[in-house]
Scaffold this active site. Structure first.
Site, mmCIF file in Angstrom:
data_model
loop_
_atom_site.group_PDB
_atom_site.id
_atom_site.type_symbol
_atom_site.label_atom_id
_atom_site.label_comp_id
_atom_site.label_asym_id
_atom_site.label_seq_id
_atom_site.Cartn_x
_atom_site.Cartn_y
_atom_site.Cartn_z
ATOM 1 C CG ASP A 285 -1.676 0.747 1.695
ATOM 2 O OD1 ASP A 285 -2.086 1.868 0.299
ATOM 3 O OD2 ASP A 285 -2.943 0.945 2.306
ATOM 4 C CG LEU A 286 1.949 2.966 -3.657
ATOM 5 C CD1 LEU A 286 1.954 3.978 -5.300
ATOM 6 C CD2 LEU A 286 2.707 2.943 -3.773
ATOM 7 C CG ASP B 133 -2.768 4.246 -2.707
ATOM 8 O OD1 ASP B 133 -3.973 2.925 -2.521
ATOM 9 O OD2 ASP B 133 -2.730 4.527 -2.232
#
Length: 580
Positions: free
Chosen positions: A181-182, A224
């Site tokens: 997960d960015l 993302d």
């Protein structure tokens, strides 16, 4: 007799010529063979696809003209047509068949070969009919690629990943799953626009692809979030690979008009072992990813049995569908808690608005149960808008649920402070309402404000221009409270309850509260003491110069419209959380 024979011969030639014209006119390749497999006729389409002049092709064995190969192996498939002449079979080749022309060019074809029989049933030849299906095959491949790949990044999509994970769980091997997960991607998206966000996703996808093996499956699951399925990989190797990905993403920079933006990635690691459901593996990896974020972001966390933090994270996840349903179907309700003036007995009624979730049993649950989930999944701006909308409706209705001149203090989250769209929505709600903006006071915590001071200052100014007031909540909980106070244009300051609840017993707490009140008086800021749980605190706070008080000693939270819960004097009582 001779005349009849000549007439019949001319008629047969005419019919043959008509057949030839018809064969030459259709848009499919047609080749007719004699019983030995030599070409008797080849129409223009067939000649063009094979790359031969019709006059040169006639009389030659068909295998020299029509070179057919398997699309995957490139091996000749001519033997599949032997049954047509030898046994009178009809043969279909509908997929994975390539026609290699005389110049070496290739095209995908669909072919049907049928025997031609004499009246006695003997095979005297064959007809081959084929068409170029290269465009159709290309379209099929394109659609198949789109069905299994993300259109923005070209990575595998969720469907392809789910298929790969299911197959990995069934093959008996030992694999690992990385859930990524960015971090801070939303900052780029909100600051630079969605086009910039798309560019970041494409560039980071290429960067991550360079750090995984070709045999592994790298997928974008949505937004993302990404996943990597590492085949034949130990836990230690997976952690090492995940740390390398963290370092690579952290070193990446996106530049917008010369401004650098740094991102990170939080990664959860979970084993992929037979006997475990795919949903459980994803649950473990997602929970581990959440733990990595909770540990400071841009970190790796590997799942293990008995992980207390993981179990807590899973409880938070269980709230997510309930919160979505609550927003859609008004499963929230509003409470209010009175805030009493110590200096002006004639001041308008003043309440803080608090939120409750109503479960299926009719119980009203405080935000402590679900706030972590709402913050984790970015639902706080939506919840804040819901609260403001409902509060404005209460004030507009003037139906006796609350005094007609009451002022409401409404909490806003740190996420809302950084959400430009939410700011516009909030401004629209206030300006479109018939409620005077002066009846609204928005509260933000000191911690949320100083985490992004510039955004907080801009947000406060924008709402104050509309006529609303602002309060800085939990003041004193930050490390440098006074240094930030002059940067924030607030009307009120709510003193953290940690300094209030024991003020009559702790001289240092009394000195801190007195100092805060003195500075606020110089700056023209109203002070509110929180956590006033004992009535004996009120004279001491009044003596120090606090303007307003709030807590269980003043009044407990109650549903809007319900009578105020009477004050019960006590030496000690439960602390009143500002979240309810």
């Amino acid at each position: 007799m001779d005349g009849l024979l000549e007439y019949r011969t001319r008629e047969l030639r005419h019919e043959r010529d008509q057949v030839a014209v018809m064969l030459d006119s259709i848009d499919e390749g047609v080749i007719s063979l004699d019983h030995e497999g030599h070409i008797q006729h080849i129409n223009p389409i067939a000649a063009e696809l094979c790359g031969w002049d019709p006059s040169l092709a006639r009389g030659r064995p068909w295998v020299r003209i029509l070179q057919l190969r398997h699309e995957g192996t490139l091996q000749s498939v001519a033997s599949q047509l032997e049954g047509v002449l030898q046994r009178g079979e009809v043969v279909h080749m509908s997929s994975q068949t390539l026609l290699v022309a005389r110049d070496g060019s290739e095209c995908a074809v669909e072919l049907k070969a049928s025997p031609v029989r004499r009246r006695n049933g003997d095979v005297e030849g064959a007809v081959l009919v084929f068409r170029d299906i290269s465009y159709r095959q290309a379209m099929i491949r394109r659609l198949n690629f789109q069905a299994h790949h993300d259109s923005l990044t070209g990575l595998h999509n969720r469907t392809a990943f789910d298929d790969a994970l299911t197959a990995a769980l069934a093959d008996g091997g030992f694999h690992q799953l990385l859930y990524l997960d960015l971090d801070f991607f939303k900052v780029v998206n909100d600051t630079c626009g969605h086009a910039a966000g798309d560019t970041v996703l494409r560039e980071l996808s290429a960067l991550m692809r360079a750090h995984v093996r070709e045999t592994d499956v790298l997928a974008r699951l949505g937004g993302d979030e990404f996943a990597v399925l590492l085949y034949r990989c130990s836990r230690e190797q997976a952690i090492e690979r995940a740390e390398a990905l963290c370092a690579a993403v952290s070193a990446y920079r996106y530049y917008d008009e010369g401004r650098p933006f740094q991102l990170g990635v939080s990664i959860g690691v979970a084993p992929v072992e037979s006997g475990v459901q795919a949903s459980e593996v994803l649950r473990q990896a997602d929970g581990a990813c959440y733990m990595a974020k909770q540990s400071g972001r841009n970190q790796v966390h590997a799942y293990h049995d008995g992980d207390a933090g993981f179990e807590r994270a899973q409880r938070e996840v269980q709230w997510l569908p309930l919160l979505h349903e609550a927003l859609e179907n008004d499963r929230f309700t509003l409470y209010i808690q009175p805030i009493r003036s110590l200096s002006d007995a004639t001041s308008k009624p003043y309440y803080e608005v608090l939120l409750r979730y109503v479960n299926d049993a009719g119980e009203h649950l405080a935000p402590a149960h679900f706030m972590a989930t709402a913050e984790r999944f970015g639902l706080m701006p939506e919840i804040d808008i819901w609260v403001v909308t409902q509060a404005l409706q209460v004030l507009e209705s003037d139906d006796g649920r609350i005094e007609s001149d009451a002022v409401l203090a409404i909490n806003l989250s740190g996420q809302s402070m950084g959400d430009l769209r939410m700011r516009d929505q909030l401004a629209a709600l206030v300006t479109q309402s018939s409620v005077m903006p002066q009846r609204l006071c928005f509260e933000i915590t000191e911690t949320a404000a100083i985490s992004n001071l510039a955004q907080a200052r801009e947000f406060i100014y924008s709402m104050r221009r509309l006529g609303c007031s602002f309060a800085l909540d939990d003041f004193g909980s930050g490390m440098s409270s006074f240094a930030y106070l002059k940067e924030l244009p607030v009307n009120q300051l709510k003193i953290d309850g940690a300094f209030v609840r024991n003020l009559t017993r702790d001289s240092l707490d009394a000195a801190i509260v007195s100092a805060i009140c003195g500075i606020c008086a110089q700056m023209g800021i109203i002070t509110v003491a929180e956590y006033v749980e004992r009535l004996e605190l009120i004279p001491a706070l009044e003596l120090i110069g606090v303007d307003f008080v709030q807590g269980y000693g003043i009044g407990r939270p109650h549903p809007i419209g319900a009578p105020l819960i009477p004050i019960i004097p006590r030496n000690n009582g439960p602390a009143a959380s500002l979240q309810g």
